[in-house]
Design a protein around this motif. Sequence first.
Motif, PDB file in Angstrom:
ATOM      1  N   GLU A  41       0.829  -1.209   0.000  1.00  0.00           N
ATOM      2  CA  GLU A  41       0.000   0.000   0.000  1.00  0.00           C
ATOM      3  C   GLU A  41       0.865   1.261   0.000  1.00  0.00           C
ATOM      4  N   GLY A  42       1.920   1.262   0.800  1.00  0.00           N
ATOM      5  CA  GLY A  42       2.810   2.418   0.860  1.00  0.00           C
ATOM      6  C   GLY A  42       3.526   2.669  -0.452  1.00  0.00           C
ATOM      7  N   LEU A  43       4.000   1.597  -1.088  1.00  0.00           N
ATOM      8  CA  LEU A  43       4.667   1.752  -2.382  1.00  0.00           C
ATOM      9  C   LEU A  43       3.689   2.265  -3.430  1.00  0.00           C
ATOM     10  N   GLU A  44       2.488   1.737  -3.441  1.00  0.00           N
ATOM     11  CA  GLU A  44       1.480   2.192  -4.408  1.00  0.00           C
ATOM     12  C   GLU A  44       1.091   3.650  -4.155  1.00  0.00           C
ATOM     13  N   ARG A  45       1.005   4.020  -2.889  1.00  0.00           N
ATOM     14  CA  ARG A  45       0.658   5.404  -2.560  1.00  0.00           C
ATOM     15  C   ARG A  45       1.748   6.365  -3.025  1.00  0.00           C
ATOM     16  N   ILE A  72      13.916   3.170   0.571  1.00  0.00           N
ATOM     17  CA  ILE A  72      13.867   2.838  -0.852  1.00  0.00           C
ATOM     18  C   ILE A  72      15.242   2.392  -1.349  1.00  0.00           C
ATOM     19  N   LEU A  73      16.296   3.031  -0.897  1.00  0.00           N
ATOM     20  CA  LEU A  73      17.645   2.624  -1.316  1.00  0.00           C
ATOM     21  C   LEU A  73      17.980   1.207  -0.862  1.00  0.00           C
ATOM     22  N   ARG A  74      17.495   0.789   0.283  1.00  0.00           N
ATOM     23  CA  ARG A  74      17.782  -0.551   0.817  1.00  0.00           C
ATOM     24  C   ARG A  74      16.764  -1.597   0.382  1.00  0.00           C
ATOM     25  N   PHE A  75      15.697  -1.168  -0.253  1.00  0.00           N
ATOM     26  CA  PHE A  75      14.575  -2.070  -0.487  1.00  0.00           C
ATOM     27  C   PHE A  75      14.967  -3.315  -1.284  1.00  0.00           C
ATOM     28  N   ASP A  76      15.543  -3.142  -2.457  1.00  0.00           N
ATOM     29  CA  ASP A  76      15.844  -4.297  -3.312  1.00  0.00           C
ATOM     30  C   ASP A  76      16.856  -5.242  -2.687  1.00  0.00           C
ATOM     31  N   GLY A  77      17.859  -4.707  -2.026  1.00  0.00           N
ATOM     32  CA  GLY A  77      18.929  -5.543  -1.496  1.00  0.00           C
ATOM     33  C   GLY A  77      18.651  -6.177  -0.155  1.00  0.00           C
ATOM     34  N   ALA A  78      17.850  -5.539   0.676  1.00  0.00           N
ATOM     35  CA  ALA A  78      17.625  -6.069   2.027  1.00  0.00           C
ATOM     36  C   ALA A  78      16.150  -6.319   2.326  1.00  0.00           C
ATOM     37  N   TYR A  79      15.337  -5.314   2.205  1.00  0.00           N
ATOM     38  CA  TYR A  79      13.960  -5.446   2.680  1.00  0.00           C
ATOM     39  C   TYR A  79      13.138  -6.413   1.842  1.00  0.00           C
ATOM     40  N   SER A  80      13.297  -6.390   0.531  1.00  0.00           N
ATOM     41  CA  SER A  80      12.542  -7.313  -0.302  1.00  0.00           C
ATOM     42  C   SER A  80      13.071  -8.747  -0.149  1.00  0.00           C
ATOM     43  N   LEU A  81      14.370  -8.909  -0.174  1.00  0.00           N
ATOM     44  CA  LEU A  81      14.948 -10.249  -0.132  1.00  0.00           C
ATOM     45  C   LEU A  81      14.991 -10.850   1.274  1.00  0.00           C
ATOM     46  N   LEU A  82      15.614 -10.174   2.204  1.00  0.00           N
ATOM     47  CA  LEU A  82      15.802 -10.722   3.544  1.00  0.00           C
ATOM     48  C   LEU A  82      14.527 -10.652   4.377  1.00  0.00           C
ATOM     49  N   PHE A  83      13.825  -9.525   4.306  1.00  0.00           N
ATOM     50  CA  PHE A  83      12.617  -9.344   5.124  1.00  0.00           C
ATOM     51  C   PHE A  83      11.356  -9.802   4.391  1.00  0.00           C
ATOM     52  N   ARG A  84      11.486 -10.112   3.093  1.00  0.00           N
ATOM     53  CA  ARG A  84      10.342 -10.504   2.259  1.00  0.00           C
ATOM     54  C   ARG A  84       9.235  -9.447   2.301  1.00  0.00           C
ATOM     55  N   LEU A  90       8.881  -7.891  -4.994  1.00  0.00           N
ATOM     56  CA  LEU A  90       8.824  -6.507  -5.476  1.00  0.00           C
ATOM     57  C   LEU A  90      10.222  -5.928  -5.635  1.00  0.00           C
ATOM     58  N   ARG A  91      10.380  -5.087  -6.631  1.00  0.00           N
ATOM     59  CA  ARG A  91      11.617  -4.353  -6.845  1.00  0.00           C
ATOM     60  C   ARG A  91      11.241  -2.899  -7.128  1.00  0.00           C
ATOM     61  N   ILE A  92      12.115  -1.981  -6.749  1.00  0.00           N
ATOM     62  CA  ILE A  92      11.825  -0.565  -6.952  1.00  0.00           C
ATOM     63  C   ILE A  92      11.669  -0.238  -8.432  1.00  0.00           C
ATOM     64  N   LYS A  93      12.402  -0.916  -9.300  1.00  0.00           N
ATOM     65  CA  LYS A  93      12.255  -0.599 -10.720  1.00  0.00           C
ATOM     66  C   LYS A  93      10.888  -1.013 -11.268  1.00  0.00           C
ATOM     67  N   ASP A  94      10.100  -1.748 -10.477  1.00  0.00           N
ATOM     68  CA  ASP A  94       8.720  -2.053 -10.853  1.00  0.00           C
ATOM     69  C   ASP A  94       7.800  -0.853 -10.639  1.00  0.00           C
ATOM     70  N   TYR A  95       8.318   0.187 -10.013  1.00  0.00           N
ATOM     71  CA  TYR A  95       7.570   1.408  -9.709  1.00  0.00           C
ATOM     72  C   TYR A  95       8.272   2.577 -10.401  1.00  0.00           C
TER      73      TYR A  95
END
Length: 149
Positions: A41-45, A72-84, A90-95
């Motif tokens: 929801e936050g990413l879409e907003r 956002i800078l950490r999203f692809d490398g840590a939050y998406s992968l490690l924290f799921r 999801l990847r930032i380049k999808d937005y």
Amino acid sequence: LADKIDETNEWIYRLLNNGVYRCGFSTQQSAYNNASSDVREGLERAESILESQPFLCGNQFTESDLRLLPTILRFDGAYSLLFRAGGGHLRIKDYPNILAWLQRCWDMDGVSATIDIDDAVSSYYRQLFPLNPGGLVPSTPTLEEIGLK
């Protein structure tokens, strides 16, 4: 503008800054599902807002942008992968609007020189034993892989 910044800071923290951590440290499926939904929801907003303006609160960089930038800078490398966060796919380049905002922020004087993406991401893998008991550190996404030029 101050009220707009306060309102924006509230949902950035609740949905994204804290949302990614709620995903990573959830111990129950329902808690993870709720947190993951909040992240999406936050990413879409943010994506929707940035479709019509260069920064989160209008035409100038504000505290709200500063609060969102590290997540956002950490999203692809840590939050998406490690924290799921958000489901782990999801990847930032999808937005595209968030990515364009990230590039604007990255291009501001002094920003890229003060952020070590590799360290900012790899520290999560080295320091969070419960989430990464083997201590393995994956290759950090390059700036180009994130979508930055």
